[in-house]
Design an enzyme around this catalytic site. Structure first.
Site, short mmCIF file in Angstrom:
data_model
loop_
_atom_site.label_atom_id
_atom_site.label_comp_id
_atom_site.label_asym_id
_atom_site.label_seq_id
_atom_site.Cartn_x
_atom_site.Cartn_y
_atom_site.Cartn_z
N PRO A 65 19.65 -31.64 53.26
CA PRO A 65 19.98 -31.89 51.90
C PRO A 65 20.58 -30.64 51.26
CG PRO A 65 17.65 -32.27 52.41
CD PRO A 65 18.34 -31.93 53.65
N GLU A 66 21.67 -30.80 50.61
CA GLU A 66 22.24 -29.73 49.78
C GLU A 66 21.81 -30.02 48.34
OE1 GLU A 66 26.41 -29.05 50.73
OE2 GLU A 66 26.18 -30.01 52.66
#
Length: 283
Positions: free
Chosen positions: A2-3
């Site tokens: 996840p960014e």
DNA sequence: ATGTGTTCCTGTCCGC
DNA sequence: TGCGGACAGGAACACA
């Protein structure tokens, strides 16, 4: 992992079930993720109210009524899933823990929050809330890209003189928080800047153009619930849908969609990570 | 100080 | 189907 947009999506999903609610049980199912868990983690979580759920860069921070803050990082493959939710209410039945369910938090409202992370590059730690900003994982991180401290003059100043490729520079969390491989590729494509170009040798106007593009791409992605490729899920288990909007990432060999461009997306490797770009319209 | 390569770990996919 | 290798939203760490 996840960014930033995926982490923000997870935070928003957790907010209604955790914020203002008490953790009544903490099941710590292994001693560590990337690093050992802090001492007495279960006890320091149990019977504490989550006063606030915040995000800093790719970290989720849960401020607790005890004065501790729980720091959570999802690594590459971390997920947080909520169970026990039905028709806007909670019933108290939960599925049995699955493989890689490492931390399970039961809330007094009946919701269960499960941290699952196959690769275990994620992390959790506890620190006094008033010292959270100084935590070694957080202290060196640059400004939030959606915040006021990140602006054109800042970016220009920080990139000046840097010999690293712009791709590498934007992945550096000390420069700006929260960008990862997907969104850097998307940003550079929209900006028409080659990922190979040296950060310090890009014309000032083009560097400046990166700021609104970064904001735009991240905002659109948050709006879409993030990007779901392999691991990312919203807390409900649903997929994000920003991946349908990718113009560069994971599109090797496909036609460039820039208006009037006849190029195709290439994949190269920079500092060990894939970069996707169009050599025709990204200079 | 900066830049780059390696490493942690598991799962999946692709070619033979 | 099995097996090996490449690769995966990260980032700390060691080293030139």
């Amino acid at each position: 992992m996840p960014e930033l947009p995926e982490v923000e999506t997870v935070r928003r999903g957790l907010e209604p079930v955790m914020s203002g609610h008490v953790i009544v049980n903490a099941d710590i199912r292994r001693p560590d993720l990337r690093w050992p868990f802090p001492e007495h983690m279960a006890g320091r979580l149990t019977d504490k109210r989550v006063e606030r759920l915040r995000r800093r860069s790719k970290y989720i921070l849960a401020d607790l009524s005890s004065g501790d803050t729980l720091i959570i990082h999802l690594g590459m493959s971390g997920r947080m899933l909520i169970s026990g939710q039905m028709l806007g209410q909670f019933h108290h039945e939960h599925p049995a823990p699955e493989k890689h369910d490492h931390v399970v938090l039961d809330m007094e409202n009946g919701a269960r929050v499960t941290f699952n992370d196959a690769r275990r590059f994620g992390a959790m730690d506890l620190i006094a809330t008033d010292q959270a900003d100084a935590h070694w994982l957080l202290s060196g991180i640059g400004p939030e890209p959606l915040g006021n401290a990140f602006d054109e003059d800042y970016l220009l100043a920080r990139l000046k003189g840097r010999n690293a490729p712009i791709k590498t520079a934007l992945l550096d969390q000390r420069l700006v928080a929260g960008l990862g491989n997907i969104y850097v590729c998307e940003v550079l494509h929209r900006a028409g800047i080659s990922p190979k170009r040296k950060a310090g040798e890009i014309a000032a106007v083009r560097v400046r153009s990166l700021v609104p593009i970064i904001r735009q791409v991240l905002s659109e992605a948050i709006e879409a619930g993030g990007s779901s490729l392999r691991d990312h899920r919203q807390t409900s288990g649903e997929l994000g849908y920003f991946q349908h909007t990718f113009r560069a990432y994971d599109r090797e060999g496909k036609p460039c969609q820039t208006t009037g461009c006849t190029g195709q997306i290439r994949r190269i490797v920079q500092s060990g990570r894939s970069s996707f770009y169009c050599a025709q319209c990204q200079r």
